[in-house]
Write a protein that holds these residues in place. Structure first.
Motif, PDB file in Angstrom:
ATOM      1  N   ASN A   7       0.843  -1.188   0.000  1.00 53.56           N
ATOM      2  CA  ASN A   7       0.000   0.000   0.000  1.00 53.56           C
ATOM      3  C   ASN A   7       0.882   1.243   0.000  1.00 53.56           C
ATOM      4  N   ILE A   8       0.473   2.229  -0.771  1.00 49.49           N
ATOM      5  CA  ILE A   8       1.136   3.533  -0.769  1.00 49.49           C
ATOM      6  C   ILE A   8       0.049   4.560  -0.465  1.00 49.49           C
ATOM      7  N   GLU A   9       0.259   5.298   0.608  1.00 47.12           N
ATOM      8  CA  GLU A   9      -0.716   6.310   1.008  1.00 47.12           C
ATOM      9  C   GLU A   9       0.045   7.554   1.427  1.00 47.12           C
ATOM     10  N   ASP A  10      -0.104   8.602   0.633  1.00 47.67           N
ATOM     11  CA  ASP A  10       0.618   9.852   0.855  1.00 47.67           C
ATOM     12  C   ASP A  10       2.115   9.567   0.943  1.00 47.67           C
ATOM     13  N   ASP A  11       2.702   9.848   2.088  1.00 51.20           N
ATOM     14  CA  ASP A  11       4.147   9.644   2.219  1.00 51.20           C
ATOM     15  C   ASP A  11       4.481   8.352   2.979  1.00 51.20           C
ATOM     16  N   ARG A  12       3.490   7.455   3.147  1.00 54.47           N
ATOM     17  CA  ARG A  12       3.727   6.188   3.844  1.00 54.47           C
ATOM     18  C   ARG A  12       3.613   5.021   2.872  1.00 54.47           C
ATOM     19  N   ILE A  13       4.554   4.113   3.029  1.00 60.38           N
ATOM     20  CA  ILE A  13       4.559   2.888   2.214  1.00 60.38           C
ATOM     21  C   ILE A  13       4.443   1.702   3.159  1.00 60.38           C
ATOM     22  N   SER A  14       3.512   0.818   2.883  1.00 61.98           N
ATOM     23  CA  SER A  14       3.390  -0.433   3.636  1.00 61.98           C
ATOM     24  C   SER A  14       3.944  -1.549   2.770  1.00 61.98           C
ATOM     25  N   TYR A  15       4.698  -2.436   3.404  1.00 61.48           N
ATOM     26  CA  TYR A  15       5.286  -3.537   2.632  1.00 61.48           C
ATOM     27  C   TYR A  15       5.361  -4.796   3.485  1.00 61.48           C
ATOM     28  N   THR A  16       5.524  -5.904   2.800  1.00 50.77           N
ATOM     29  CA  THR A  16       5.684  -7.194   3.446  1.00 50.77           C
ATOM     30  C   THR A  16       7.010  -7.780   2.981  1.00 50.77           C
ATOM     31  N   PRO A  17       7.907  -8.113   3.938  1.00 46.07           N
ATOM     32  CA  PRO A  17       9.172  -8.743   3.525  1.00 46.07           C
ATOM     33  C   PRO A  17       8.921 -10.210   3.151  1.00 46.07           C
ATOM     34  N   ARG A  18       9.678 -10.694   2.167  1.00 47.34           N
ATOM     35  CA  ARG A  18       9.537 -12.076   1.725  1.00 47.34           C
ATOM     36  C   ARG A  18      10.915 -12.628   1.403  1.00 47.34           C
ATOM     37  N   PHE A  19      11.175 -13.852   1.848  1.00 51.41           N
ATOM     38  CA  PHE A  19      12.443 -14.494   1.502  1.00 51.41           C
ATOM     39  C   PHE A  19      12.386 -14.946   0.056  1.00 51.41           C
ATOM     40  N   ASP A  20      13.455 -14.705  -0.674  1.00 47.02           N
ATOM     41  CA  ASP A  20      13.529 -15.175  -2.056  1.00 47.02           C
ATOM     42  C   ASP A  20      13.786 -16.675  -2.105  1.00 47.02           C
ATOM     43  N   ASP A  21      14.506 -17.190  -1.111  1.00 48.50           N
ATOM     44  CA  ASP A  21      14.807 -18.618  -1.032  1.00 48.50           C
ATOM     45  C   ASP A  21      13.852 -19.282  -0.057  1.00 48.50           C
ATOM     46  N   ARG A  22      13.588 -20.567  -0.278  1.00 45.97           N
ATOM     47  CA  ARG A  22      12.825 -21.324   0.706  1.00 45.97           C
ATOM     48  C   ARG A  22      13.757 -21.586   1.885  1.00 45.97           C
ATOM     49  N   VAL A  23      13.255 -21.397   3.082  1.00 44.48           N
ATOM     50  CA  VAL A  23      14.058 -21.606   4.285  1.00 44.48           C
ATOM     51  C   VAL A  23      13.308 -22.514   5.245  1.00 44.48           C
ATOM     52  N   ILE A  24      14.056 -23.048   6.199  1.00 43.08           N
ATOM     53  CA  ILE A  24      13.464 -23.859   7.254  1.00 43.08           C
ATOM     54  C   ILE A  24      13.751 -23.144   8.569  1.00 43.08           C
TER      55      ILE A  24
END
Length: 191
Positions: A7-24
């Motif tokens: 989400n981008i709202e005015d000057d705030r950005i919401s994000y979700t981090p995600r691993f590119d590799d599968r991890v355990i």
């Protein structure tokens, strides 16, 4: 690692981090190690500790530590064997499991029962219990309990005297009478 903007709202950005590799995750690795060692050695452990993140890539290995009830710490290799999370668990040191030590201590209990005239034959009632594994390293020791034919008990020490390939040489003796020691050797248990 990738950040996915949600989400981008005015000057705030919401994000979700995600691993590119599968991890355990560590919890899964630690639980897998504890289960594997409990099955292998028929004993429970105080703690299993791993740090960092492990990529789910075949033939990658990480080292974790396992603490026994006597506070002995063992290094354990955890190696991924398939992309579904299958893995092998291998102790780094050669070892005799507690279940392997108990018949050795039981033999000493029978011999002591005969020596002290508590029994009339070698196959008298005697038993033993060992809570921990013996490391295949000269000078390492564990304590066990031997129950003699008259149901009295004595503390026993088993100490590694030398290691040759897969053979662990040891001495076993009652703590209150070290001069009554027996020596022997046993092939190391699977690590």
């Amino acid at each position: 690692m990738t950040a996915v903007v949600t989400n981008i709202e005015d000057d705030r950005i919401s994000y979700t981090p995600r691993f590119d590799d599968r991890v355990i995750d560590n919890f899964t690795v630690q639980a897998n190690i504890a289960r594997a060692l409990e099955v292998k050695t028929e004993r429970y452990y105080k703690t299993v500790t791993c740090s960092g993140i492990h990529k789910l890539v075949i033939d990658t290995t990480r080292t974790c530590t396992v603490t026994e009830t006597n506070d002995n710490v063992w290094n354990v290799d955890y190696t991924i064997t398939d992309t579904n999370g299958g893995a092998t668990v291998t102790l780094q040191d050669s070892v005799l499991y507690a279940g392997t030590l108990e018949p050795i201590v039981e033999d000493l209990a029978r011999r002591l029962s005969l020596q002290y005239r508590l029994a009339s034959g070698y196959f008298s009632q005697a038993s033993a219990s060992c809570a921990n594994m013996l490391r295949g390293r000269t000078g390492e020791a564990v304590h066990c309990t031997a129950v003699l034919a008259d149901k009295s008990s004595t503390d026993v020490t088993i100490r590694t005297t030398k290691v040759e390939f897969d053979k662990i040489f040891f001495e076993v003796f009652p703590d209150n009478a070290p001069d009554l020691s027996l020596g022997g050797w046993h092939l190391a248990d699977p690590r």
